[in-house]
Design a protein around this motif. Structure first.
Motif, PDB file in Angstrom:
ATOM      1  N   MET A  34       0.834  -1.186   0.000  1.00  0.00           N
ATOM      2  CA  MET A  34       0.000   0.000   0.000  1.00  0.00           C
ATOM      3  C   MET A  34       0.877   1.247   0.000  1.00  0.00           C
ATOM      4  O   MET A  34       1.897   1.295   0.685  1.00  0.00           O
ATOM      5  CB  MET A  34      -0.926   0.021   1.208  1.00  0.00           C
ATOM      6  N   ARG A  35       0.451   2.235  -0.759  1.00  0.00           N
ATOM      7  CA  ARG A  35       1.198   3.467  -0.886  1.00  0.00           C
ATOM      8  C   ARG A  35       0.284   4.668  -0.743  1.00  0.00           C
ATOM      9  O   ARG A  35      -0.891   4.618  -1.104  1.00  0.00           O
ATOM     10  CB  ARG A  35       1.902   3.543  -2.248  1.00  0.00           C
ATOM     11  N   TRP A  36       0.842   5.723  -0.212  1.00  0.00           N
ATOM     12  CA  TRP A  36       0.202   7.023  -0.237  1.00  0.00           C
ATOM     13  C   TRP A  36       0.982   7.943  -1.170  1.00  0.00           C
ATOM     14  O   TRP A  36       2.211   8.044  -1.071  1.00  0.00           O
ATOM     15  CB  TRP A  36       0.145   7.656   1.154  1.00  0.00           C
ATOM     16  N   TYR A  37       0.273   8.591  -2.066  1.00  0.00           N
ATOM     17  CA  TYR A  37       0.815   9.608  -2.940  1.00  0.00           C
ATOM     18  C   TYR A  37       0.118  10.928  -2.640  1.00  0.00           C
ATOM     19  O   TYR A  37      -0.952  10.954  -2.027  1.00  0.00           O
ATOM     20  CB  TYR A  37       0.590   9.255  -4.413  1.00  0.00           C
ATOM     21  N   ARG A  38       0.725  12.000  -3.098  1.00  0.00           N
ATOM     22  CA  ARG A  38       0.069  13.284  -3.017  1.00  0.00           C
ATOM     23  C   ARG A  38       0.410  14.111  -4.246  1.00  0.00           C
ATOM     24  O   ARG A  38       1.436  13.912  -4.882  1.00  0.00           O
ATOM     25  CB  ARG A  38       0.452  14.049  -1.750  1.00  0.00           C
ATOM     26  N   GLN A  39      -0.469  15.031  -4.547  1.00  0.00           N
ATOM     27  CA  GLN A  39      -0.264  15.921  -5.670  1.00  0.00           C
ATOM     28  C   GLN A  39      -0.639  17.334  -5.242  1.00  0.00           C
ATOM     29  O   GLN A  39      -1.804  17.617  -4.966  1.00  0.00           O
ATOM     30  CB  GLN A  39      -1.093  15.494  -6.880  1.00  0.00           C
ATOM     31  N   ALA A  40       0.359  18.191  -5.185  1.00  0.00           N
ATOM     32  CA  ALA A  40       0.142  19.578  -4.837  1.00  0.00           C
ATOM     33  C   ALA A  40      -0.338  20.343  -6.068  1.00  0.00           C
ATOM     34  O   ALA A  40      -0.093  19.920  -7.207  1.00  0.00           O
ATOM     35  CB  ALA A  40       1.427  20.197  -4.298  1.00  0.00           C
ATOM     36  N   PRO A  41      -1.012  21.462  -5.869  1.00  0.00           N
ATOM     37  CA  PRO A  41      -1.485  22.252  -7.010  1.00  0.00           C
ATOM     38  C   PRO A  41      -0.343  22.625  -7.949  1.00  0.00           C
ATOM     39  O   PRO A  41       0.677  23.162  -7.520  1.00  0.00           O
ATOM     40  CB  PRO A  41      -2.091  23.486  -6.354  1.00  0.00           C
ATOM     41  N   GLY A  42      -0.513  22.320  -9.220  1.00  0.00           N
ATOM     42  CA  GLY A  42       0.481  22.656 -10.220  1.00  0.00           C
ATOM     43  C   GLY A  42       1.719  21.788 -10.232  1.00  0.00           C
ATOM     44  O   GLY A  42       2.663  22.092 -10.968  1.00  0.00           O
ATOM     45  N   LYS A  43       1.732  20.719  -9.450  1.00  0.00           N
ATOM     46  CA  LYS A  43       2.892  19.847  -9.380  1.00  0.00           C
ATOM     47  C   LYS A  43       2.520  18.419  -9.742  1.00  0.00           C
ATOM     48  O   LYS A  43       1.347  18.051  -9.771  1.00  0.00           O
ATOM     49  CB  LYS A  43       3.508  19.885  -7.982  1.00  0.00           C
ATOM     50  N   GLU A  44       3.547  17.611 -10.013  1.00  0.00           N
ATOM     51  CA  GLU A  44       3.333  16.214 -10.331  1.00  0.00           C
ATOM     52  C   GLU A  44       3.049  15.411  -9.073  1.00  0.00           C
ATOM     53  O   GLU A  44       3.436  15.788  -7.964  1.00  0.00           O
ATOM     54  CB  GLU A  44       4.548  15.639 -11.050  1.00  0.00           C
ATOM     55  N   ARG A  45       2.383  14.297  -9.274  1.00  0.00           N
ATOM     56  CA  ARG A  45       2.111  13.405  -8.160  1.00  0.00           C
ATOM     57  C   ARG A  45       3.412  12.791  -7.650  1.00  0.00           C
ATOM     58  O   ARG A  45       4.261  12.369  -8.427  1.00  0.00           O
ATOM     59  CB  ARG A  45       1.139  12.315  -8.602  1.00  0.00           C
ATOM     60  N   GLU A  46       3.552  12.724  -6.332  1.00  0.00           N
ATOM     61  CA  GLU A  46       4.747  12.173  -5.730  1.00  0.00           C
ATOM     62  C   GLU A  46       4.382  11.161  -4.662  1.00  0.00           C
ATOM     63  O   GLU A  46       3.338  11.272  -4.015  1.00  0.00           O
ATOM     64  CB  GLU A  46       5.615  13.282  -5.109  1.00  0.00           C
ATOM     65  N   ILE A  47       5.261  10.198  -4.485  1.00  0.00           N
ATOM     66  CA  ILE A  47       5.018   9.204  -3.455  1.00  0.00           C
ATOM     67  C   ILE A  47       5.360   9.790  -2.097  1.00  0.00           C
ATOM     68  O   ILE A  47       6.334  10.526  -1.937  1.00  0.00           O
ATOM     69  CB  ILE A  47       5.816   7.909  -3.723  1.00  0.00           C
ATOM     70  N   VAL A  48       4.537   9.469  -1.118  1.00  0.00           N
ATOM     71  CA  VAL A  48       4.719   9.947   0.239  1.00  0.00           C
ATOM     72  C   VAL A  48       5.272   8.852   1.138  1.00  0.00           C
ATOM     73  O   VAL A  48       6.224   9.064   1.885  1.00  0.00           O
ATOM     74  CB  VAL A  48       3.402  10.487   0.818  1.00  0.00           C
ATOM     75  N   ALA A  49       4.663   7.673   1.071  1.00  0.00           N
ATOM     76  CA  ALA A  49       5.066   6.576   1.925  1.00  0.00           C
ATOM     77  C   ALA A  49       4.500   5.279   1.384  1.00  0.00           C
ATOM     78  O   ALA A  49       3.520   5.290   0.636  1.00  0.00           O
ATOM     79  CB  ALA A  49       4.593   6.786   3.368  1.00  0.00           C
ATOM     80  N   TYR A  50       5.124   4.166   1.764  1.00  0.00           N
ATOM     81  CA  TYR A  50       4.574   2.878   1.401  1.00  0.00           C
ATOM     82  C   TYR A  50       4.799   1.882   2.516  1.00  0.00           C
ATOM     83  O   TYR A  50       5.679   2.057   3.364  1.00  0.00           O
ATOM     84  CB  TYR A  50       5.143   2.348   0.074  1.00  0.00           C
ATOM     85  N   ILE A  51       3.999   0.840   2.490  1.00  0.00           N
ATOM     86  CA  ILE A  51       4.114  -0.238   3.450  1.00  0.00           C
ATOM     87  C   ILE A  51       3.924  -1.544   2.709  1.00  0.00           C
ATOM     88  O   ILE A  51       2.987  -1.699   1.925  1.00  0.00           O
ATOM     89  CB  ILE A  51       3.111  -0.064   4.614  1.00  0.00           C
ATOM     90  N   ILE A  52       4.819  -2.498   2.955  1.00  0.00           N
ATOM     91  CA  ILE A  52       4.855  -3.745   2.210  1.00  0.00           C
ATOM     92  C   ILE A  52       3.955  -4.788   2.854  1.00  0.00           C
ATOM     93  O   ILE A  52       4.170  -5.177   4.007  1.00  0.00           O
ATOM     94  CB  ILE A  52       6.292  -4.283   2.114  1.00  0.00           C
ATOM     95  N   SER A  53       3.006  -5.222   2.131  1.00  0.00           N
ATOM     96  CA  SER A  53       2.079  -6.319   2.435  1.00  0.00           C
ATOM     97  C   SER A  53       2.050  -6.684   3.911  1.00  0.00           C
ATOM     98  O   SER A  53       1.849  -5.826   4.764  1.00  0.00           O
ATOM     99  CB  SER A  53       2.393  -7.543   1.556  1.00  0.00           C
ATOM    100  N   ILE A  54       2.277  -7.966   4.219  1.00  0.00           N
ATOM    101  CA  ILE A  54       2.113  -8.437   5.590  1.00  0.00           C
ATOM    102  C   ILE A  54       3.367  -8.269   6.446  1.00  0.00           C
ATOM    103  O   ILE A  54       3.314  -8.473   7.661  1.00  0.00           O
ATOM    104  CB  ILE A  54       1.678  -9.910   5.631  1.00  0.00           C
ATOM    105  N   SER A  55       4.468  -7.897   5.826  1.00  0.00           N
ATOM    106  CA  SER A  55       5.714  -7.747   6.572  1.00  0.00           C
ATOM    107  C   SER A  55       5.770  -6.460   7.373  1.00  0.00           C
ATOM    108  O   SER A  55       6.582  -6.332   8.284  1.00  0.00           O
ATOM    109  CB  SER A  55       6.910  -7.816   5.628  1.00  0.00           C
ATOM    110  N   SER A  56       4.929  -5.480   7.007  1.00  0.00           N
ATOM    111  CA  SER A  56       4.846  -4.188   7.681  1.00  0.00           C
ATOM    112  C   SER A  56       6.115  -3.359   7.559  1.00  0.00           C
ATOM    113  O   SER A  56       6.325  -2.432   8.341  1.00  0.00           O
ATOM    114  CB  SER A  56       4.485  -4.373   9.159  1.00  0.00           C
TER     115      SER A  56
END
Length: 116
Positions: A34-56
């Motif tokens: 699972m990943r969280w991305y964000r996109q600020a006004p006028g900017k490209e989408r960027e990755i914020v954080a991720y977490i790998i399946s069941i390993s946490s």
């Protein structure tokens, strides 16, 4: 049939906190990174954080390290993003993403605005 629904966004003052949630359905949640991305006004989408399946195992962007924490509750099919010490530069639409091999799903996003 896969759905990712983000919630928890809103308007917050600098230095404040928010917790975003992403509820997943239609997939075997525990097998997906699972990943969280964000996109600020006028900017490209960027990755914020991720977490790998069941390993946490987690990782986060340098810009949010020490302030944001990603976590997941596989029993609830939900991934969270706890955001503390928010800054105006954190403003944007935050998107939830689920990925496993060739499968890649996105939510609709939730708006986060950091302003006094």
């Amino acid at each position: 049939q896969v759905q990712l629904v983000e919630s928890g966004g809103g308007l917050v003052q600098p230095g404040g906190s928010l917790r975003l949630s992403c509820a997943a359905s239609g997939l075997t949640f525990s097998s997906y990174a699972m990943r969280w991305y964000r996109q600020a006004p006028g900017k490209e989408r960027e990755i914020v954080a991720y977490i790998i399946s069941i390993s946490s195992i987690t990782s986060s962007a340098d810009s949010v390290k020490g302030r944001f924490t990603i976590s997941r509750d596989n029993a609830k099919n939900t991934v969270y993003l706890q955001m503390n010490s928010l800054k105006p530069d954190d403003t944007g639409v935050y998107y939830c993403n689920a990925r496993r091999g060739n499968f890649n799903y996105w939510g609709q996003g939730t708006q986060v605005t950091v302003s006094s």
